[in-house]
Design a protein around this motif. Structure first.
Motif, mmCIF file in Angstrom:
data_model
loop_
_atom_site.group_PDB
_atom_site.id
_atom_site.type_symbol
_atom_site.label_atom_id
_atom_site.label_comp_id
_atom_site.label_asym_id
_atom_site.label_seq_id
_atom_site.Cartn_x
_atom_site.Cartn_y
_atom_site.Cartn_z
ATOM 1 N N ALA A 2 -10.514 2.199 -8.579
ATOM 2 C CA ALA A 2 -9.803 1.785 -7.361
ATOM 3 C C ALA A 2 -10.751 1.562 -6.198
ATOM 4 C CB ALA A 2 -8.754 2.830 -6.987
ATOM 5 N N LEU A 24 2.790 1.204 -3.643
ATOM 6 C CA LEU A 24 1.899 1.419 -4.780
ATOM 7 C C LEU A 24 0.940 2.583 -4.550
ATOM 8 C CD1 LEU A 24 0.936 -2.295 -5.571
ATOM 9 C CD2 LEU A 24 2.677 -0.895 -6.683
ATOM 10 N N GLY A 25 0.397 2.650 -3.326
ATOM 11 C CA GLY A 25 -0.607 3.669 -3.047
ATOM 12 C C GLY A 25 -0.043 5.070 -2.977
ATOM 13 N N VAL A 76 -4.554 -6.610 -1.016
ATOM 14 C CA VAL A 76 -4.127 -5.301 -1.507
ATOM 15 C C VAL A 76 -5.284 -4.607 -2.217
ATOM 16 C CG1 VAL A 76 -2.585 -4.108 -3.113
ATOM 17 C CG2 VAL A 76 -1.706 -5.965 -1.691
ATOM 18 N N THR A 135 -6.148 3.525 1.416
ATOM 19 C CA THR A 135 -4.884 4.243 1.309
ATOM 20 C C THR A 135 -5.033 5.486 0.446
ATOM 21 O OG1 THR A 135 -3.567 2.230 1.612
ATOM 22 C CG2 THR A 135 -2.507 4.066 0.470
ATOM 23 N N ASN A 190 0.823 -1.211 0.000
ATOM 24 C CA ASN A 190 0.000 0.000 0.000
ATOM 25 C C ASN A 190 0.853 1.254 0.000
ATOM 26 O OD1 ASN A 190 -3.238 -0.097 0.544
ATOM 27 N ND2 ASN A 190 -2.255 -2.012 1.129
ATOM 28 N N THR A 241 -7.605 -3.122 0.415
ATOM 29 C CA THR A 241 -7.080 -2.073 1.293
ATOM 30 C C THR A 241 -6.636 -0.826 0.543
ATOM 31 O OG1 THR A 241 -4.907 -3.164 1.207
ATOM 32 C CG2 THR A 241 -6.340 -3.724 3.057
ATOM 33 N N LEU A 242 -6.310 -0.962 -0.745
ATOM 34 C CA LEU A 242 -5.802 0.178 -1.503
ATOM 35 C C LEU A 242 -6.763 1.370 -1.540
ATOM 36 C CD1 LEU A 242 -3.377 1.145 -3.117
ATOM 37 C CD2 LEU A 242 -4.433 0.181 -5.177
ATOM 38 N N ALA A 283 -4.488 -0.506 6.791
ATOM 39 C CA ALA A 283 -4.130 -1.624 5.917
ATOM 40 C C ALA A 283 -3.824 -2.881 6.732
ATOM 41 C CB ALA A 283 -2.932 -1.252 5.047
#
Length: 252
Positions: free
Chosen positions: A91, A68-69, A125, A132, A65, A128-129, A182
């Motif tokens: 997303a 990438l986030g 992921v 984030t 996260n 959770t993204l 996350a």
């Protein structure tokens, strides 16, 4: 008054679980036959492998996260366009899909990733993204932050130094929120852990479900207590973050 009632509502089941987990036999009343720690010892022996797996996955999800986030939130915050709006919508789409349907869809499309556990990780992921992005995008879009970054760049600071000394300190509260959210969501996620994860290596939420379905209440409660104890460091981080004064002005 309302806050006090909410605290009691949340803590009462926790206290009950602790009482049941330390009772010799809860069928005869809490601590009716005495107090014992044997259920906690047995519960730890049985659930510790699943707690280790859930913790490892959750830490990996936190790292993913952030890696990438962070850049994605930066792009969404500072490149407003139809494309960024479309990406932002996509997303957040997993939040609107029932967990069972999402799990079955992932298994159907990517069955080859399931045995390795990679599909489980990617599913966590995916869930959770959105949180984030929701935490970081508004902060990274703050004009004050962008002014400080521009000032640092004008003074000759390299890109990595601007990120380390301006962007990250300014976004510290949001980053802590990302880490906590996350980790907690991944650690406690049931649907993906139940449907996607290989049965030979169950995760902690499934182990709790199985305990309440097939084992004694005292043992299931002991496993619940141990599960909750794993979240204590996360809660401590949350309390520490709330007590730390937020830094709204970054210094270039």
């Amino acid at each position: 008054m309302a806050v006090g009632l909410c605290v009691v509502f949340v803590l009462l089941p926790v206290a009950t679980s602790v009482a049941v987990a330390t009772s010799v036999s809860s069928a005869r009343g809490l601590w009716g036959d005495g107090v014992t720690l044997q259920w906690l010892v047995t519960g730890w022996e049985q659930i510790s492998p699943t707690l280790g797996r859930s913790t490892a996955v959750a830490l990996g999800v936190v790292a993913a996260n952030l890696v990438l986030g962070g850049p994605l939130a930066m792009w969404l915050a500072r490149s407003p366009s139809r494309l960024t709006r479309a990406v932002s919508f996509l997303a957040t789409l997993p939040l609107a899909v029932p967990g069972i349907a999402l799990s079955i869809g992932l298994i159907t499309v990517y069955p080859q990733l399931r045995p390795s556990g990679l599909l489980l990780f990617l599913g966590h992921v995916l869930l959770t993204l959105p949180f984030t992005l929701a935490a970081l995008t508004p902060v990274l879009a703050d004009q004050e932050l962008q002014d400080c970054e521009n000032a640092a760049t004008t003074l000759g600071a390299a890109g990595w130094r601007v990120l380390a000394t301006v962007t990250v300190p300014f976004s510290a509260t949001a980053l802590v929120q990302v880490v906590i959210t996350a980790f907690a969501l991944s650690f406690g996620e049931f649907n993906i852990s139940f449907f996607i994860n290989p049965p030979a290596a169950p995760m902690a939420p499934f182990a709790l479900f199985d305990a309440y379905s097939t084992q004694r209440l005292e043992l299931a409660s002991a496993k619940t207590v141990l599960f909750m104890l794993c979240l204590v460091p996360v809660l401590a981080l949350l309390v520490a973050a709330r007590r730390t004064p937020s830094t709204r002005k970054a210094r270039p």
